[in-house]
Design an enzyme around this catalytic site. Structure first.
Site, PDB file in Angstrom:
ATOM      1  N   HIS A 119       1.304  -1.139   0.013  1.00  0.00           N
ATOM      2  CA  HIS A 119      -0.494   0.201  -0.091  1.00  0.00           C
ATOM      3  C   HIS A 119       1.101   1.118  -0.078  1.00  0.00           C
ATOM      4  O   HIS A 119       2.230   0.890   0.099  1.00  0.00           O
ATOM      5  CB  HIS A 119      -0.860  -0.050   1.523  1.00  0.00           C
ATOM      6  CG  HIS A 119      -0.123   0.523   2.679  1.00  0.00           C
ATOM      7  ND1 HIS A 119       0.545  -1.331   3.307  1.00  0.00           N
ATOM      8  CD2 HIS A 119       0.290   0.946   3.820  1.00  0.00           C
ATOM      9  CE1 HIS A 119       0.765  -0.376   4.437  1.00  0.00           C
ATOM     10  NE2 HIS A 119       0.329   1.021   4.830  1.00  0.00           N
ATOM     11  N   HIS A 268       4.797  -0.069  -0.085  1.00  0.00           N
ATOM     12  CA  HIS A 268       5.204  -0.747   1.499  1.00  0.00           C
ATOM     13  C   HIS A 268       4.548  -2.422   1.828  1.00  0.00           C
ATOM     14  O   HIS A 268       3.119  -1.634   1.275  1.00  0.00           O
ATOM     15  CB  HIS A 268       5.976  -0.012   2.242  1.00  0.00           C
ATOM     16  CG  HIS A 268       4.882   1.136   3.458  1.00  0.00           C
ATOM     17  ND1 HIS A 268       4.458   1.779   2.833  1.00  0.00           N
ATOM     18  CD2 HIS A 268       4.573   0.737   4.578  1.00  0.00           C
ATOM     19  CE1 HIS A 268       3.515   2.736   3.561  1.00  0.00           C
ATOM     20  NE2 HIS A 268       3.533   1.443   4.422  1.00  0.00           N
ATOM     21  N   ARG A 283       5.195   6.139  14.033  1.00  0.00           N
ATOM     22  CA  ARG A 283       5.251   6.742  12.889  1.00  0.00           C
ATOM     23  C   ARG A 283       4.546   8.765  12.973  1.00  0.00           C
ATOM     24  O   ARG A 283       2.977   8.921  12.824  1.00  0.00           O
ATOM     25  CB  ARG A 283       4.105   5.885  11.570  1.00  0.00           C
ATOM     26  CG  ARG A 283       4.350   6.494  10.038  1.00  0.00           C
ATOM     27  CD  ARG A 283       3.715   5.096   9.421  1.00  0.00           C
ATOM     28  NE  ARG A 283       2.380   6.208   9.611  1.00  0.00           N
ATOM     29  CZ  ARG A 283       1.220   5.369   8.633  1.00  0.00           C
ATOM     30  NH1 ARG A 283       1.003   4.515   8.207  1.00  0.00           N
ATOM     31  NH2 ARG A 283      -0.042   6.649   8.028  1.00  0.00           N
TER      32      ARG A 283
HETATM   33  C1  SIN Z   1       3.159   0.955   7.514  1.00  0.00           C
HETATM   34  O1  SIN Z   1       3.342   2.462   7.829  1.00  0.00           O
HETATM   35  O2  SIN Z   1       2.072   0.801   6.882  1.00  0.00           O
HETATM   36  C2  SIN Z   1       3.706  -0.029   8.680  1.00  0.00           C
HETATM   37  C3  SIN Z   1       4.985   0.111   7.964  1.00  0.00           C
HETATM   38  C4  SIN Z   1       6.085  -0.849   8.685  1.00  0.00           C
HETATM   39  O3  SIN Z   1       5.785  -1.716  10.244  1.00  0.00           O
HETATM   40  O4  SIN Z   1       7.117  -1.248   8.557  1.00  0.00           O
END
Ligand code: SIN
Length: 292
Positions: A119, A268, A283
Site C-alpha cells: 500500500h 510498502h 510513525r
Molecule cells: C506502515 O506504516 O504501514 C507500517 C510499516 C511497518 O511497520 O514497517
C-alpha cells in the site's frame, strides 16, 4: 540514468550511483533502483544543510534509512515538520497527547500488524500523505522487515502501449473496508465515516517530475470509466507487475532505526513473521497534496 535490461526484460532506470552534491551526510544505496542508508546525521538536531541534503536523498532514492537514532516523541515530530504540516491518521491509535504520532505496535496478543499488504499510506485521502517517518524502538530478535517498491520503476517497466492506456484513467480509493473494525483491539472505536477519493492511476511526482503508478492493493477499489471486469483484470495485472522484486528493497530493522518513505512514488509491505515477539514504534506522517 541507465537501462538495466535489454529488449526482453523490464526496462528499469537506476538511480545514479554517485555521492556528488552531498557534503553533510553519507549515502549508501541499498539497490540501484530504490533505498539508501543515510549516515552522519543526528535526526534530533539536523542542520539546515543536512535537511536540504536529506530532501534531495529522499527525492533520488525514494526511501531512506537512518540507524542508531535517539529521538524523543517531540524530536520525531519536529523532524517531520521540517518536511511539511503533519497528517493525523483517520482511524489509527496515537500517542497520548500527540494525535500526529501514530502507534505502530504488534505483540503476542495482536490480532494483526500494521501494513501487512502492499500500500501507499492513506491513499484514500483526497490529499494523501507525502511521506511517512517510522521510528522503531522495539525490534523482534528476527523478522519484522519492511519491503519497499518503487512505483517509478514499475511505471517505467510497462510497455509504452500500457502506459498510453493508463494515461488519464482515475481510480477510486476507499478507506472504509481497510479501517473499519481494524483498531478495535487498541480501543479505537469505529468512525462514522472514512476517507475515499479518486486519484489518477499514474501520478506525476511534484518534485522530480517522474511518473509513478498510483494504485495499490490496500485502498484502490476500482478504475473508473471502464467496465468492472476490465478494471479487475487491469488492477490484477498492475499489482502483480509492481510486486516484481526488481523494483524492491528490503529493510532489516534494528532498535532505533528510522525509515522515511515517499508515498508519492513508493509502496510498502510490512512483514509480520515475528509473532509472538514484539515490534513497536511511532510513525509521523507528513501531509501531501492532491495527486496529479
Ligand atoms: C506502515 O506504516 O504501514 C507500517 C510499516 C511497518 O511497520 O514497517
Amino acid at each position: 540514468m541507465s537501462v538495466l535490461r535489454g529488449n526482453q526484460g523490464p526496462r528499469v532506470k537506476a538511480v545514479p550511483a554517485t555521492a556528488a552534491g552531498y557534503d553533510t551526510i553519507t549515502i549508501d544505496p541499498l539497490t540501484p533502483i530504490i533505498g539508501a542508508e543515510i549516515g552522519g546525521v543526528d535526526l534530533a538536531r539536523p542542520g539546515n544543510r543536512q535537511l536540504d541534503e536529506i530532501h534531495r536523498a529522499l527525492a533520488a532514492h525514494q526511501v531512506i534509512f537512518f540507524r542508531d537514532q535517539d529521538l524523543t516523541q517531540e524530536q520525531q515530530l519536529a523532524f517531520g515538520r521540517q518536511f511539511g504540516p503533519l497528517h493525523i491518521h483517520p482511524a489509527a491509535p496515537h500517542a497520548p497527547g500527540h494525535p500526529e504520532l501514530m502507534v505502530i505496535h504488534a505483540d503476542k496478543d495482536s490480532p494483526r500488524a500494521n501494513g501487512e499488504n502492499w500500500h501507499s499510506d492513506v491513499s484514500c485521502d483526497p490529499e494523501p500523505p507525502m511521506g511517512s517517518i517510522l521510528y522503531i524502538r522495539t525490534c523482534p530478535p528476527r523478522g519484522g522487515d519492511t519491503l519497499f517498491a518503487s512505483m517509478y520503476a514499475a511505471y517505467d517497466a510497462l510497455s509504452e502501449r500500457m502506459q498510453r492506456y493508463l494515461e488519464g484513467l482515475t481510480a477510486l480509493h476507499d478507506g472504509e473496508p481497510v479501517y473499519r473494525g481494524l483498531y478495535a483491539n487498541y480501543g479505537v472505536a469505529d468512525k462514522t465515516d472514512y476517507p475515499r477519493a479518486e486519484h489518477p492511476v499514474v501520478r506525476t511526482h511534484p518534485v522530480t517530475g517522474r511518473k509513478a503508478l498510483y494504485v495499490n492493493r490496500g485502498f484502490t477499489r476500482r478504475i473508473l470509466g471502464i467496465p468492472r471486469d476490465e478494471s479487475e483484470g487491469v488492477l490484477r495485472y498492475l499489482y502483480e507487475h509492481m510486486e516484481n522484486p526488481l523494483f524492491q528493497c528490503r529493510f532489516r530493522w534494528r532498535t532505533n532505526s528510522v525509515a522515511f518513505w515517499d508515498n508519492r512514488c513508493v509502496q510498502h509491505h510490512a512483514l509480520w513473521d515475528y509473532w509472538p515477539e514484539t515490534r513497536s514504534g511511532f510513525r509521523v506522517t507528513v501531509r501531501g497534496e492532491r495527486p496529479v
